[in-house]
Design an enzyme around this catalytic site. Structure first.
Site, short mmCIF file in Angstrom:
data_model
loop_
_atom_site.label_atom_id
_atom_site.label_comp_id
_atom_site.label_asym_id
_atom_site.label_seq_id
_atom_site.Cartn_x
_atom_site.Cartn_y
_atom_site.Cartn_z
N CYS A 111 -4.99 5.59 9.69
CA CYS A 111 -4.03 4.47 9.67
C CYS A 111 -2.89 4.66 10.67
O CYS A 111 -2.16 3.71 10.95
CB CYS A 111 -3.47 4.27 8.28
SG CYS A 111 -4.78 4.10 7.07
N HIS A 248 2.50 -0.34 9.26
CA HIS A 248 1.15 -0.32 8.69
C HIS A 248 1.15 -1.04 7.34
O HIS A 248 2.04 -0.83 6.52
CB HIS A 248 0.69 1.14 8.53
CG HIS A 248 -0.59 1.27 7.79
ND1 HIS A 248 -1.71 0.55 8.12
CD2 HIS A 248 -0.94 2.04 6.72
CE1 HIS A 248 -2.68 0.86 7.29
NE2 HIS A 248 -2.24 1.76 6.43
N ASN A 278 -5.56 -3.79 3.80
CA ASN A 278 -5.24 -2.63 4.65
C ASN A 278 -6.38 -2.44 5.67
O ASN A 278 -7.50 -2.18 5.27
CB ASN A 278 -5.09 -1.42 3.72
CG ASN A 278 -4.83 -0.13 4.47
OD1 ASN A 278 -5.02 -0.04 5.68
ND2 ASN A 278 -4.41 0.89 3.73
O1 UT7 Z 1 -3.62 3.18 4.49
C1 UT7 Z 1 -3.55 4.45 3.98
C2 UT7 Z 1 -2.41 4.58 3.14
N1 UT7 Z 1 -2.73 4.24 1.77
C3 UT7 Z 1 -1.77 3.91 0.98
O2 UT7 Z 1 -0.65 3.85 1.39
C4 UT7 Z 1 -2.08 3.69 -0.48
C5 UT7 Z 1 -0.90 4.12 -1.28
N2 UT7 Z 1 -1.09 3.98 -2.73
C6 UT7 Z 1 -1.07 2.77 -3.32
O3 UT7 Z 1 -0.87 1.76 -2.68
C7 UT7 Z 1 -1.21 2.73 -4.83
O4 UT7 Z 1 -1.17 4.03 -5.33
C8 UT7 Z 1 -2.51 2.03 -5.30
C9 UT7 Z 1 -2.38 0.55 -5.04
C10 UT7 Z 1 -3.70 2.60 -4.57
C11 UT7 Z 1 -2.69 2.21 -6.81
O5 UT7 Z 1 -1.57 1.77 -7.52
P1 UT7 Z 1 -1.00 2.67 -8.72
O6 UT7 Z 1 0.14 1.93 -9.28
O7 UT7 Z 1 -0.72 4.02 -8.14
O8 UT7 Z 1 -2.19 2.64 -9.74
P2 UT7 Z 1 -3.00 3.86 -10.36
O9 UT7 Z 1 -3.87 4.48 -9.36
O10 UT7 Z 1 -2.06 4.75 -11.08
O11 UT7 Z 1 -3.92 3.13 -11.44
C12 UT7 Z 1 -3.35 2.53 -12.59
C13 UT7 Z 1 -4.45 1.96 -13.45
C14 UT7 Z 1 -5.56 2.95 -13.79
O12 UT7 Z 1 -5.91 2.71 -15.15
P3 UT7 Z 1 -5.37 3.69 -16.30
O13 UT7 Z 1 -5.91 5.05 -15.94
O14 UT7 Z 1 -3.89 3.61 -16.24
O15 UT7 Z 1 -5.97 3.08 -17.53
C15 UT7 Z 1 -6.72 2.53 -12.92
O16 UT7 Z 1 -7.97 2.84 -13.48
O17 UT7 Z 1 -5.09 0.87 -12.79
C16 UT7 Z 1 -6.53 1.03 -12.85
N3 UT7 Z 1 -7.11 0.45 -11.65
C17 UT7 Z 1 -7.48 -0.85 -11.58
N4 UT7 Z 1 -7.44 -1.85 -12.45
C18 UT7 Z 1 -7.87 -3.07 -12.06
C19 UT7 Z 1 -7.36 1.04 -10.46
N5 UT7 Z 1 -7.87 0.14 -9.60
C20 UT7 Z 1 -7.96 -1.04 -10.26
C21 UT7 Z 1 -8.39 -2.33 -9.91
N6 UT7 Z 1 -8.33 -3.30 -10.83
N7 UT7 Z 1 -8.85 -2.61 -8.67
#
Ligand code: UT7
Length: 321
Positions: A111, A248, A278
């Protein structure tokens, strides 16, 4: 000599896929994706190749810059998802454009790729070796997504952006910074093909992108403001003197956090992640082209570009338009 961006271009695949479309195929929802990331839809390549998207973007950029393909000295493409392992996307593009006088090679810095490619182009121009360079950033990330993994596949999209960078006595790149932290590479990873020869007995199946979202998130909100402060400070400018911050496009919450940490209003942070997702190395040049075409950039404006992601890696550049 400065390296000035004289033209931009971008191309997205035809197929637009909304969050609701995805929720019919996997256990996710428009509400989850929008509230966590700001993404509403993304474009996915069906018929398009990365070369065709990059060529479309490059032709627009060349036209705006008024540079003929045979005047290009170098083609530098940033990608992690080229159509072929070899030849490189840049060589494929050279053939498409008939840029017969250009050397061509790719850079993979995920990225941060467009920033790293732009800064490499700037080094070539500053040392006097080249005058006209085509810098491309593009991905067909949908190739390397695990479509069973809702935590990654909903975040990414496909597309390509391009910029023609020319030697200029007055305007252009003022300062740049780049960095890498390979020790934290596991946070965002995709294995290449496994070893495969008559002496290997293990599974040689393909691997897909995996990400520790929270670790990458924390890295981004800490590193990006620091990198921006460094380049703006080294250029002898204040944050208020910067007209636009083209970052980005990974997550709207990351952009809001960077804006808050820098004390700069969100209005100076254009976004297109709502309808692009992204696009890794493609996101900065595509967004730059969008704001350029919207007429949001005037000659002499001061612009910060910044990328961050797998590696881990980051890069920021401040330039005058
Ligand atoms: O380009 C490279 C750079 N990349 C980035 O900058 C990404 C940076 N990170 C992020 O943007 C965020 O961390 C994410 C958007 C990837 C994730 O957000 P989060 O608030 O950190 O969510 P999480 O990973 O903690 O997941 C929370 C919950 C989980 O469920 P439980 O374990 O709390 O029950 C996941 O299983 O959300 C669930 N989950 C989803 N639910 C519905 C994960 N993906 C999905 C989904 N739909 N697509």
């Amino acid at each position: 000599m400065r390296s000035r961006i004289c033209g931009t271009g971008s191309a997205l695949p035809q197929l637009k896929v909304t969050n609701d479309d995805l929720s019919k195929r996997m256990d996710t929802s428009d509400e989850w994706i929008k509230s966590r990331t700001g993404i509403a839809s993304r474009h996915l390549a069906v018929e398009e190749t990365l070369t065709s998207l990059a060529a479309q973007a490059a032709k627009q950029a060349l036209k705006e810059a008024d540079v003929e393909p045979n005047e290009l000295d170098l083609i530098l493409s940033a990608t992690l998802s080229a159509d072929k392992l070899l030849p490189s996307l840049s060589c494929e593009l050279q053939r498409e454009l008939s840029a017969v006088n250009a050397a061509a090679f790719d850079i993979n810095a995920a990225c941060s790729g467009f920033l790293f490619a732009l800064q490499t182009a700037d080094a070539y121009i500053q040392c006097g070796r080249y005058r006209n360079i085509l810098v491309v950033g593009g991905e067909i990330l949908s190739r390397v997504m695990d479509w069973e993994d809702r935590s990654t596949c909903v975040l990414f999209g496909d597309g390509a952006g391009a910029a023609v960078v020319c030697a200029d006595a007055l305007h252009g790149i003022l300062e740049s910074v780049q960095g890498s932290d390979g020790a934290r590479g596991d946070a965002l990873c995709c294995e290449n093909r496994k070893n495969n020869n008559p002496y290997v007995t293990n599974d040689v199946g393909l691997s897909y992108v995996s990400m520790n979202g929270q670790e990458v998130y924390k890295f981004a909100v800490r590193t990006v403001p620091e990198a921006i402060r460094t380049v703006v400070g080294r250029a002898g400018l204040s944050m208020e003197e910067i007209d636009l911050f083209v970052l980005h496009q990974a997550n709207r919450r990351i952009l809001e956090s960077v804006s808050k940490r820098l004390g700069v209003p969100m209005e100076k942070f254009p976004t297109n992640l709502e309808h692009c997702g992204n696009i890794s190395a493609g996101s900065v040049p595509i967004l730059l082209d969008f704001v350029n075409r919207q007429g949001r950039i005037k000659k002499g404006d001061r612009i910060v570009l910044a990328g961050f992601g797998a590696g881990l890696s980051w890069g920021a550049t401040v330039l005058t338009w």
